[in-house]
Design a protein around this motif. Structure first.
Motif, PDB file in Angstrom:
ATOM      1  N   HIS A 226      47.800  51.134  31.674  1.00 47.10           N
ATOM      2  CA  HIS A 226      47.960  52.551  31.357  1.00 47.10           C
ATOM      3  C   HIS A 226      49.408  52.875  31.027  1.00 47.10           C
ATOM      4  N   GLY A 227      50.333  52.324  31.802  1.00 44.35           N
ATOM      5  CA  GLY A 227      51.751  52.439  31.490  1.00 44.35           C
ATOM      6  C   GLY A 227      52.435  53.711  31.948  1.00 44.35           C
ATOM      7  N   GLY A 228      51.684  54.700  32.403  1.00 41.76           N
ATOM      8  CA  GLY A 228      52.286  55.968  32.791  1.00 41.76           C
ATOM      9  C   GLY A 228      52.164  56.246  34.269  1.00 41.76           C
ATOM     10  N   ALA A 229      52.853  57.299  34.704  1.00 39.52           N
ATOM     11  CA  ALA A 229      52.746  57.742  36.090  1.00 39.52           C
ATOM     12  C   ALA A 229      51.377  58.355  36.332  1.00 39.52           C
ATOM     13  N   GLY A 230      50.939  58.306  37.573  1.00 34.94           N
ATOM     14  CA  GLY A 230      49.662  58.920  37.908  1.00 34.94           C
ATOM     15  C   GLY A 230      49.241  58.554  39.309  1.00 34.94           C
ATOM     16  N   ALA A 273      34.885  59.497  51.395  1.00 33.47           N
ATOM     17  CA  ALA A 273      34.463  58.927  50.113  1.00 33.47           C
ATOM     18  C   ALA A 273      35.405  59.482  49.063  1.00 33.47           C
ATOM     19  N   LEU A 274      35.626  58.737  48.008  1.00 30.15           N
ATOM     20  CA  LEU A 274      36.627  59.097  47.014  1.00 30.15           C
ATOM     21  C   LEU A 274      35.987  59.489  45.692  1.00 30.15           C
ATOM     22  N   ASP A 275      36.449  60.599  45.154  1.00 26.52           N
ATOM     23  CA  ASP A 275      36.040  61.015  43.814  1.00 26.52           C
ATOM     24  C   ASP A 275      36.823  60.170  42.809  1.00 26.52           C
ATOM     25  N   VAL A 276      36.132  59.381  42.023  1.00 29.89           N
ATOM     26  CA  VAL A 276      36.795  58.445  41.108  1.00 29.89           C
ATOM     27  C   VAL A 276      36.682  58.887  39.651  1.00 29.89           C
ATOM     28  N   THR A 277      36.409  60.162  39.445  1.00 34.95           N
ATOM     29  CA  THR A 277      36.261  60.680  38.083  1.00 34.95           C
ATOM     30  C   THR A 277      37.523  60.466  37.259  1.00 34.95           C
ATOM     31  N   ARG A 278      38.678  60.737  37.863  1.00 38.03           N
ATOM     32  CA  ARG A 278      39.939  60.619  37.126  1.00 38.03           C
ATOM     33  C   ARG A 278      40.205  59.179  36.701  1.00 38.03           C
ATOM     34  N   ALA A 279      39.939  58.225  37.591  1.00 40.57           N
ATOM     35  CA  ALA A 279      40.150  56.817  37.239  1.00 40.57           C
ATOM     36  C   ALA A 279      39.242  56.401  36.092  1.00 40.57           C
ATOM     37  N   GLY A 280      38.016  56.915  36.085  1.00 39.53           N
ATOM     38  CA  GLY A 280      37.113  56.607  34.985  1.00 39.53           C
ATOM     39  C   GLY A 280      37.605  57.169  33.674  1.00 39.53           C
ATOM     40  N   ARG A 281      38.118  58.388  33.719  1.00 40.14           N
ATOM     41  CA  ARG A 281      38.560  59.068  32.505  1.00 40.14           C
ATOM     42  C   ARG A 281      39.886  58.516  31.988  1.00 40.14           C
ATOM     43  N   GLU A 282      40.860  58.288  32.873  1.00 41.42           N
ATOM     44  CA  GLU A 282      42.215  57.929  32.440  1.00 41.42           C
ATOM     45  C   GLU A 282      42.476  56.423  32.426  1.00 41.42           C
TER      46      GLU A 282
END
Length: 312
Positions: A226-230, A273-282
């Motif tokens: 990804h190369g960016g902060a997050g 439990a963790l919402d992993v929506t952001r990891a899927g999207r980004e």
């Protein structure tokens, strides 16, 4: 790439090192071997037995290796130990992280930091918890990891770096030592293989997000790409209770199990439990290994080691 992995002789770190070597990277490992094992590492790795709490020694290693990327996995990761010794936990997980960030700054390396999701969000968070949920850790371990995250964010603001944070669920799989709360899969597998009754602390209804180690390694690689902060949650988004987990392990072992129940342990969260929506999207990442499949692999590995007393 030139890559340095702190905690690279550990359970997760050694799997990550294998993946980096497979793609042709030059890898340096820093590990104090408090929980890591040299036997997990390939001979092609430049290994340094050193603690991240020694800032001068770490800086010298980083200056010599001149990595493009640092995966920071070294940690004090036992919740119970953090409750018993909050100062020691802080020394490793906060000050050690600052040492890593400082060493990285001197050579211009990017850092991908392994934080915690399960111990960070707290009892009031929605389930599954998104990254913007307010952290309210129940133990010093979670508090220290969140503090370390703030230093990562500070360095990004102060120096214009692009360091990243992965908030991991409860990682399990081959090479996991059968000790500690996060190693409950390995502990239970070892219990069944040795004929001992597993101990459940509390009523067994507490839930966790169990994510397989190979999927976690893919997340680390994706964060680097990804190369960016997050900040990204890395889990399955699914809650599994201790009782349900034991049922899956018992089915894998093909034997009946009667657990022993003990008092709940101080500092442990009831549900996670963790919402992993952001990891899927980004990151275009999702966990691919079903719980039963991952447990079968973990069980087979422990069985191949002749039980639960493993050093590999």
């Amino acid at each position: 790439m030139r890559v340095l992995v702190t905690g690279g002789a550990g359970f997760i770190g050694s799997h990550l090192v294998d993946a980096l070597l497979e793609r042709g990277d030059t890898v340096t490992v820093v590990d104090d071997l408090s929980t890591g094992r040299c036997g997990r590492l390939a001979v092609r790795v430049a290994f340094h037995q050193e603690s991240i709490t020694d800032g001068k020694a770490l800086a010298a290693i980083v200056a010599d290796a001149r990595p493009d990327l640092i995966y920071h996995l070294a940690a004090q990761a036992d919740v119970r130990t953090s409750v018993a010794d909050a100062s020691g936990d802080t020394g490793v997980n906060v000050l050690g992280t600052v040492n890593v960030l400082e060493a990285a700054r001197t050579v211009g390396a990017r850092v991908v930091f392994a934080s915690t999701g399960g111990a960070l969000y707290g009892a009031i968070s929605a389930i599954p918890s998104p990254e913007d949920a307010r952290p309210e850790p129940a133990a010093p371990y979670g508090a220290a990891k969140y503090c370390a995250e703030q230093y990562v964010a500070l360095y990004n603001r102060l120096y214009g770096t692009a360091h990243a944070v992965l908030r991991l669920g409860n990682v399990y799989g081959p090479r996991q030592d059968p000790a500690g709360e996060a190693g409950v899969v390995s502990i239970f597998c070892g219990n069944l293989l040795s004929g001992r009754r597993p101990t459940i602390f509390g009523d067994g209804k507490q839930t966790r997000d169990y994510v397989y180690v190979a999927d976690v390694v893919e997340a680390f690689l994706a964060a680097a790409e990804h190369g960016g902060a997050g900040v990204w949650n890395i889990g399955t988004g699914t809650s599994t209770s201790i009782l349900e987990l034991l049922e899956v392990i018992a089915a894998t072992a093909d034997r009946a199990v009667q657990p022993v129940f003990a008092a709940a342990r101080l500092g442990e969260l009831q549900h996670s439990a963790l919402d992993v929506t952001r990891a899927g999207r980004e990151l275009n990442w999702t966990a691919r290994t079903a719980l039963a499949e991952g447990i079968a692999r973990a069980y087979q590995w422990i069985r191949d080691q002749d039980g639960c007393d493993v050093e590999a």
